[in-house]
Enzyme design. Structure first.
Site, PDB file in Angstrom:
ATOM      1  N   ASP A 291       0.851  -1.200   0.000  1.00 50.52           N
ATOM      2  CA  ASP A 291       0.000   0.000   0.000  1.00 50.52           C
ATOM      3  C   ASP A 291       0.889   1.253   0.000  1.00 50.52           C
ATOM      4  O   ASP A 291       0.851   2.032   0.940  1.00 50.52           O
ATOM      5  CB  ASP A 291      -0.933  -0.005   1.220  1.00 50.52           C
TER       6      ASP A 291
ATOM      7  N   HIS B 209       9.336  -0.267   9.354  1.00 51.57           N
ATOM      8  CA  HIS B 209       8.433  -1.421   9.415  1.00 51.57           C
ATOM      9  C   HIS B 209       8.572  -2.318   8.182  1.00 51.57           C
ATOM     10  O   HIS B 209       8.870  -3.507   8.283  1.00 51.57           O
ATOM     11  CB  HIS B 209       6.978  -0.952   9.505  1.00 51.57           C
TER      12      HIS B 209
END
Length: 322
Positions: free
Chosen positions: A14, A246
């Site tokens: 995303d 992340h």
């Protein structure tokens, strides 16, 4: 490394600033062969995620890699989505408003592409999921054999025994579609979950950003254009002069798993109430007298420690060599 020895990966993404970094790290890693990107809502809506994925492949000179657009709704067909544009910018890439990409997504949907590739190369494909897990849950629904055909799923998701980053209970990717996450965690595939209990230890400092800026790496230079928004968010939200890596850390877990240590157990996701999106791992250390929602479910591996300096160095090296 010979082509046949490289791990085939599909990145479900995303994009997203740290997604961009993760994609670039993967493309510049000889250990892996990126055979496709599938897109999902999360940091941006799915349409923009597709545009950004195509754009990033153009920046990297890898327009040979197909992009399959994923779902625009949650597993339960909810169109009210949580979008983290306040973290990554309205365009997902640091408010740079890059021109539209020339490329187009393939005709197959994200879930269809995942099912197709897992069937074509059973046991060989690793899916690295960097957003909500809706495309993977739909792939499980589409093909009951997907869980067996896919080699491994390495996902960024969960806050195991720590507070979340959406609220005290929930991490963003799991909160984005808890029902999908619970389906994936219990589908029986070989799964590694990398949660924020680990990724919050992997920090790119302001000094690291300066090193990227002074390097000759083309992709490092590109990232320096988009990183300011991400640094500003972390300073406001966490009071740190750095950013959590992340997605790049999760990419590394897919092909250099020894940089992490793991525990194994049954992971379930809370799908209602104030703890909606909470990930709870049963560690198999107690035999309960009564059956419960964790009973007789497949286990997953969950990352518990990370060699953070080694991970940061590797990410930096791959980007500066680009």
């Amino acid at each position: 490394m010979a082509i046949g020895d490289r791990k085939k990966i599909i990145i479900d993404t995303d994009p997203g600033i740290d997604d961009a970094m993760a994609i670039f790290v993967a493309l510049n890693s000889p250990e892996v062969d990126v055979i496709g990107l599938t897109t999902i809502f999360g940091n941006v809506y799915t349409t923009l995620a597709t545009r950004n994925a195509l754009h990033l492949l153009e920046v990297a000179g890898r327009t040979d890699i197909p992009v399959a657009e994923g779902t625009h709704k949650t597993f339960l067909n909810d169109t009210k989505l949580r979008i983290a544009d306040f973290v990554h910018g309205k365009d997902g890439l640091g408010n740079q408003n890059f021109p539209p990409p020339k490329g187009k997504p393939i005709e197959k949907s994200g879930p269809e592409f995942l099912v197709e590739q897992a069937k074509l190369c059973p046991g060989e494909i690793t899916v690295v999921a960097l957003g909500p897990l809706t495309n993977l849950a739909l792939a499980v629904q589409l093909d009951p054999e997907f869980s067996k055909n896919v080699g491994q799923i390495v996902l960024l998701g969960g806050a195991f025994a720590v507070n979340g980053n959406v609220n005290p209970a929930s991490e963003a990717n799991i909160f984005g579609d808890p029902e999908a996450a619970d389906i994936v965690f219990t589908c029986g595939a070989d799964i590694i979950a990398v949660g924020i209990n680990v990724t919050h230890q992997v920090i790119m400092t302001a000094d690291d950003k300066d090193k990227l800026a002074s390097s000759k790496g083309k992709l490092a230079q590109y990232l320096c254009k988009i990183l300011d928004v991400y640094y500003d968010y972390h300073l406001t939200a966490y009071e740190i002069k750095g950013v959590y890596l992340h997605d790049p850390a999760t990419i590394l877990a897919a092909f250099l798993p020894s940089l992490f240590t793991y525990t194994e157990g049954v992971a379930r996701v809370q799908t209602s109430g104030i703890t909606r999106g909470l990930t709870l791992l049963y560690n198999n250390l107690k035999r309960f007298e009564e059956a419960n929602e964790w009973s007789d479910k497949p286990t997953v591996k969950v990352a518990v420690t990370v060699d953070a300096p080694a991970v940061v160095k590797l990410i930096m090296d791959r980007l500066m060599e680009s």
